[in-house]
Design a protein around this motif. Sequence first.
Motif, PDB file in Angstrom:
ATOM      1  N   SER A 437      94.288  61.778  18.741  1.00 53.69           N
ATOM      2  CA  SER A 437      94.218  61.169  17.412  1.00 53.69           C
ATOM      3  C   SER A 437      93.577  59.794  17.485  1.00 53.69           C
ATOM      4  O   SER A 437      93.882  58.997  18.387  1.00 53.69           O
ATOM      5  CB  SER A 437      95.626  61.053  16.819  1.00 53.69           C
ATOM      6  N   ILE A 438      92.695  59.526  16.539  1.00 54.49           N
ATOM      7  CA  ILE A 438      92.057  58.205  16.475  1.00 54.49           C
ATOM      8  C   ILE A 438      92.550  57.408  15.269  1.00 54.49           C
ATOM      9  O   ILE A 438      92.010  56.349  14.962  1.00 54.49           O
ATOM     10  CB  ILE A 438      90.520  58.325  16.391  1.00 54.49           C
ATOM     11  N   LYS A 439      93.585  57.917  14.598  1.00 56.56           N
ATOM     12  CA  LYS A 439      93.966  57.301  13.324  1.00 56.56           C
ATOM     13  C   LYS A 439      94.428  55.857  13.466  1.00 56.56           C
ATOM     14  O   LYS A 439      94.454  55.115  12.482  1.00 56.56           O
ATOM     15  CB  LYS A 439      95.046  58.140  12.641  1.00 56.56           C
ATOM     16  N   ASN A 440      94.793  55.440  14.696  1.00 55.63           N
ATOM     17  CA  ASN A 440      95.232  54.061  14.885  1.00 55.63           C
ATOM     18  C   ASN A 440      94.273  53.246  15.730  1.00 55.63           C
ATOM     19  O   ASN A 440      94.574  52.090  16.048  1.00 55.63           O
ATOM     20  CB  ASN A 440      96.628  54.053  15.522  1.00 55.63           C
ATOM     21  N   CYS A 441      93.121  53.816  16.097  1.00 59.72           N
ATOM     22  CA  CYS A 441      92.079  53.064  16.800  1.00 59.72           C
ATOM     23  C   CYS A 441      91.287  52.280  15.752  1.00 59.72           C
ATOM     24  O   CYS A 441      90.473  52.849  15.015  1.00 59.72           O
ATOM     25  CB  CYS A 441      91.166  53.998  17.581  1.00 59.72           C
ATOM     26  N   PHE A 442      91.517  51.010  15.701  1.00 57.64           N
ATOM     27  CA  PHE A 442      91.047  50.221  14.555  1.00 57.64           C
ATOM     28  C   PHE A 442      90.713  48.808  15.018  1.00 57.64           C
ATOM     29  O   PHE A 442      91.354  48.267  15.934  1.00 57.64           O
ATOM     30  CB  PHE A 442      92.156  50.197  13.503  1.00 57.64           C
ATOM     31  N   LEU A 443      89.712  48.201  14.391  1.00 55.61           N
ATOM     32  CA  LEU A 443      89.366  46.815  14.682  1.00 55.61           C
ATOM     33  C   LEU A 443      88.873  46.128  13.419  1.00 55.61           C
ATOM     34  O   LEU A 443      88.451  46.789  12.455  1.00 55.61           O
ATOM     35  CB  LEU A 443      88.298  46.724  15.765  1.00 55.61           C
ATOM     36  N   LYS A 444      88.943  44.817  13.430  1.00 50.74           N
ATOM     37  CA  LYS A 444      88.414  44.071  12.287  1.00 50.74           C
ATOM     38  C   LYS A 444      88.029  42.662  12.716  1.00 50.74           C
ATOM     39  O   LYS A 444      88.568  42.115  13.695  1.00 50.74           O
ATOM     40  CB  LYS A 444      89.417  44.029  11.139  1.00 50.74           C
ATOM     41  N   THR A 445      87.079  42.132  11.990  1.00 50.97           N
ATOM     42  CA  THR A 445      86.634  40.758  12.184  1.00 50.97           C
ATOM     43  C   THR A 445      86.810  40.011  10.873  1.00 50.97           C
ATOM     44  O   THR A 445      86.362  40.474   9.818  1.00 50.97           O
ATOM     45  CB  THR A 445      85.155  40.714  12.611  1.00 50.97           C
ATOM     46  N   ILE A 446      87.468  38.867  10.933  1.00 52.19           N
ATOM     47  CA  ILE A 446      87.718  38.042   9.749  1.00 52.19           C
ATOM     48  C   ILE A 446      86.753  36.874   9.780  1.00 52.19           C
ATOM     49  O   ILE A 446      86.692  36.141  10.779  1.00 52.19           O
ATOM     50  CB  ILE A 446      89.182  37.553   9.734  1.00 52.19           C
ATOM     51  N   THR A 447      85.979  36.708   8.722  1.00 54.10           N
ATOM     52  CA  THR A 447      84.943  35.677   8.701  1.00 54.10           C
ATOM     53  C   THR A 447      85.006  34.869   7.409  1.00 54.10           C
ATOM     54  O   THR A 447      85.634  35.278   6.420  1.00 54.10           O
ATOM     55  CB  THR A 447      83.533  36.300   8.800  1.00 54.10           C
ATOM     56  N   LEU A 448      84.326  33.735   7.427  1.00 54.70           N
ATOM     57  CA  LEU A 448      84.053  33.038   6.171  1.00 54.70           C
ATOM     58  C   LEU A 448      82.975  33.823   5.425  1.00 54.70           C
ATOM     59  O   LEU A 448      82.068  34.387   6.040  1.00 54.70           O
ATOM     60  CB  LEU A 448      83.576  31.613   6.439  1.00 54.70           C
ATOM     61  N   GLU A 450      80.701  32.677   3.387  1.00 55.67           N
ATOM     62  CA  GLU A 450      79.440  31.943   3.319  1.00 55.67           C
ATOM     63  C   GLU A 450      78.648  32.112   4.615  1.00 55.67           C
ATOM     64  O   GLU A 450      79.190  32.016   5.714  1.00 55.67           O
ATOM     65  CB  GLU A 450      79.726  30.459   3.073  1.00 55.67           C
ATOM     66  N   ALA A 451      77.327  32.388   4.475  1.00 51.11           N
ATOM     67  CA  ALA A 451      76.458  32.553   5.648  1.00 51.11           C
ATOM     68  C   ALA A 451      76.445  31.260   6.468  1.00 51.11           C
ATOM     69  O   ALA A 451      76.531  30.166   5.900  1.00 51.11           O
ATOM     70  CB  ALA A 451      75.049  32.912   5.190  1.00 51.11           C
ATOM     71  N   PRO A 452      76.381  31.412   7.803  1.00 51.28           N
ATOM     72  CA  PRO A 452      76.186  32.632   8.603  1.00 51.28           C
ATOM     73  C   PRO A 452      77.488  33.359   8.944  1.00 51.28           C
ATOM     74  O   PRO A 452      77.537  34.087   9.924  1.00 51.28           O
ATOM     75  CB  PRO A 452      75.517  32.098   9.871  1.00 51.28           C
ATOM     76  N   GLN A 453      78.520  33.136   8.154  1.00 54.18           N
ATOM     77  CA  GLN A 453      79.797  33.838   8.289  1.00 54.18           C
ATOM     78  C   GLN A 453      80.481  33.558   9.646  1.00 54.18           C
ATOM     79  O   GLN A 453      80.531  34.409  10.532  1.00 54.18           O
ATOM     80  CB  GLN A 453      79.618  35.341   8.077  1.00 54.18           C
ATOM     81  N   LYS A 454      80.963  32.353   9.769  1.00 54.49           N
ATOM     82  CA  LYS A 454      81.703  31.972  10.980  1.00 54.49           C
ATOM     83  C   LYS A 454      82.898  32.902  11.164  1.00 54.49           C
ATOM     84  O   LYS A 454      83.630  33.200  10.233  1.00 54.49           O
ATOM     85  CB  LYS A 454      82.185  30.523  10.877  1.00 54.49           C
ATOM     86  N   VAL A 455      83.093  33.370  12.404  1.00 50.79           N
ATOM     87  CA  VAL A 455      84.196  34.268  12.709  1.00 50.79           C
ATOM     88  C   VAL A 455      85.487  33.463  12.857  1.00 50.79           C
ATOM     89  O   VAL A 455      85.556  32.512  13.642  1.00 50.79           O
ATOM     90  CB  VAL A 455      83.919  35.079  13.990  1.00 50.79           C
ATOM     91  N   LEU A 456      86.504  33.871  12.116  1.00 50.59           N
ATOM     92  CA  LEU A 456      87.802  33.192  12.141  1.00 50.59           C
ATOM     93  C   LEU A 456      88.819  33.938  12.991  1.00 50.59           C
ATOM     94  O   LEU A 456      89.769  33.343  13.505  1.00 50.59           O
ATOM     95  CB  LEU A 456      88.350  33.056  10.720  1.00 50.59           C
ATOM     96  N   GLY A 457      88.633  35.259  13.125  1.00 50.50           N
ATOM     97  CA  GLY A 457      89.581  36.053  13.904  1.00 50.50           C
ATOM     98  C   GLY A 457      89.010  37.400  14.274  1.00 50.50           C
ATOM     99  O   GLY A 457      88.228  37.988  13.510  1.00 50.50           O
ATOM    100  N   LEU A 458      89.383  37.875  15.459  1.00 51.18           N
ATOM    101  CA  LEU A 458      88.978  39.189  15.936  1.00 51.18           C
ATOM    102  C   LEU A 458      90.229  39.950  16.345  1.00 51.18           C
ATOM    103  O   LEU A 458      91.077  39.408  17.076  1.00 51.18           O
ATOM    104  CB  LEU A 458      88.046  39.065  17.146  1.00 51.18           C
ATOM    105  N   HIS A 459      90.342  41.199  15.906  1.00 55.08           N
ATOM    106  CA  HIS A 459      91.537  41.999  16.176  1.00 55.08           C
ATOM    107  C   HIS A 459      91.119  43.406  16.573  1.00 55.08           C
ATOM    108  O   HIS A 459      90.267  44.015  15.922  1.00 55.08           O
ATOM    109  CB  HIS A 459      92.430  42.041  14.930  1.00 55.08           C
ATOM    110  N   PHE A 460      91.756  43.913  17.653  1.00 57.92           N
ATOM    111  CA  PHE A 460      91.347  45.205  18.210  1.00 57.92           C
ATOM    112  C   PHE A 460      92.574  45.975  18.663  1.00 57.92           C
ATOM    113  O   PHE A 460      93.390  45.465  19.451  1.00 57.92           O
ATOM    114  CB  PHE A 460      90.402  44.978  19.394  1.00 57.92           C
ATOM    115  N   VAL A 461      92.708  47.185  18.178  1.00 55.53           N
ATOM    116  CA  VAL A 461      93.764  48.092  18.641  1.00 55.53           C
ATOM    117  C   VAL A 461      93.098  49.284  19.306  1.00 55.53           C
ATOM    118  O   VAL A 461      92.299  49.987  18.681  1.00 55.53           O
ATOM    119  CB  VAL A 461      94.661  48.565  17.470  1.00 55.53           C
ATOM    120  N   GLY A 462      93.415  49.495  20.588  1.00 57.52           N
ATOM    121  CA  GLY A 462      92.816  50.608  21.305  1.00 57.52           C
ATOM    122  C   GLY A 462      92.872  50.411  22.804  1.00 57.52           C
ATOM    123  O   GLY A 462      93.496  49.466  23.300  1.00 57.52           O
TER     124      GLY A 462
END
Length: 519
Positions: A437-448, A450-462
């Motif tokens: 099952s891949i239903k919980n293999c998930f990631l996301k990047t949280i950014t501002l 406004e360009a160039p969209q500074k990354v505020l957080g990175l989250h990875f499950v897997g």
Amino acid sequence: MLSACALLGAAARGAMGAHAQAIRAFANFASQYDYDLVVIGGGSGGLACAKEAVNLGAKVAVLDFVSPSPRGTRWGLGGTCVNVGCIPKKLMHQAALLGEAINDAQAYGWKIASPETIQNDWSALTEAVQNHVKSVNWVTRVDLRDKKIEYVNGLGQFKDANTVIAVMKNGSKKELTADKIVIAVGGRPHYPNVPGALEYAISSDDIFSLDTPPGKTCVVGAGYIGLECAGFLKGLGFDATILVRSVVLRGFDQEMAEKITNEMLDHGVNFQFKCIPKSIEKKANGKLLVTWINTESDTEQQDEFDTVLYATGRYALTKDLNLPAAGVEVVPENGKIDAINEQTNVSNIYAVGDVLQGRPELTPVAIHAGRLLARRMFGNSKQQMDYDNVATTVFSPIEYGCVGLSEDKAIQKYGADAIEVYHSYYKPTEYFIPQRSIKNCFLKTITLKEAPQKVLGLHFVGPHAGEIIQGFAAAMKCNLTMEILMNTVGIHPTVAEEFTRLNITKSSGKDPNPASCCS
């Protein structure tokens, strides 16, 4: 004209000369005291500080003393991480993953003679883990000896701001004076005031050297320690139930916490939500009867367990230090020290590691902060510890790595309209065979937004989340933007490349499931 090599050589010689000059200038700096530095606590942060100070010419002593847990567990030099934390935890986690891999191997063509008879030998596992831990204890002792750092196996207590009394195991005392003192005593697991908890429960101080298999286990607490322990116990073949008082992984991104919870439920870990223990009783058959209350339904439930493991937080080990004698102030609620740039309210007394208020309770944080502190004390450095964007990983059955802000904290800090969240599910190649099952293999990047969209957080499950998030943590320190991330070519097929393929935002409302492995 000097060549580049000559210039570099001259610069290096100049730096070495300045370093030697600093050491010579420091040589008699604190001659009125026995030591230039006394470190109270032989864990990662304290040892890193002591070693760096010696490298800079300081005369150093380290005090370390381990009081037994309520169950009587003791360990050697090296602190929580080496003995009852990160290292044995990762080894147990690996043991559980190997059990899962043995089952997966059959789908890849490996012939397992009797799959139904595969089981873990708890005694063999704990012996292997403890042998490794003891080897690290020994190497640490030798390292201190080689660096001529005096090791005192005694409980440090302040007599005044420059004097520490070491109370030995036999009750004898040794007095040490120092120009500077670092408090690095860390913390220990907290036992709440629940009838039977102190008498019958164990903690992470005990689980890695438990003499007998834990059997059916009740884990009280849903922080990262509770999840990791329940996860590897289930992976090793033991029933595991987690009592969750409020939320899973408080302080972490709650969307990711939900993925981990769902994965652990799929693995067979039992969660009892909104439940708090009322009592623990030992039955005639040796089983532990745990009674808990569901705070939503206001009902009582009971079950029998072989082991109850408490993971409801930790407290700072400052109570026995006699800090009032030195004038050091602590936070009344938890005994931690609120120190700006690791300096307490007493100018010559410092603190590093888990004993600090409001700082990440992570071994690499303590190590880096300890080294930087030593350089400021004895090497004329001005560099301060940066506690922002520190990466960490929860070694649950499906790992969770993160760095930077959670989605909730980003919204709280910048406002919902100012941020953008890129997210995606993905399928690891390792999950193709067998079909997992891949239903919980998930990631996301949280950014501002406004360009160039500074990354505020990175989250990875897997899989391999810790290894993956480490590299991206360095990128975060270099002011990573979404524009840079989208223009980074990934390594295929890896799960780390999924960060470079993110292109769907939550605000778009589009399906975050991938069309194929190469889409």
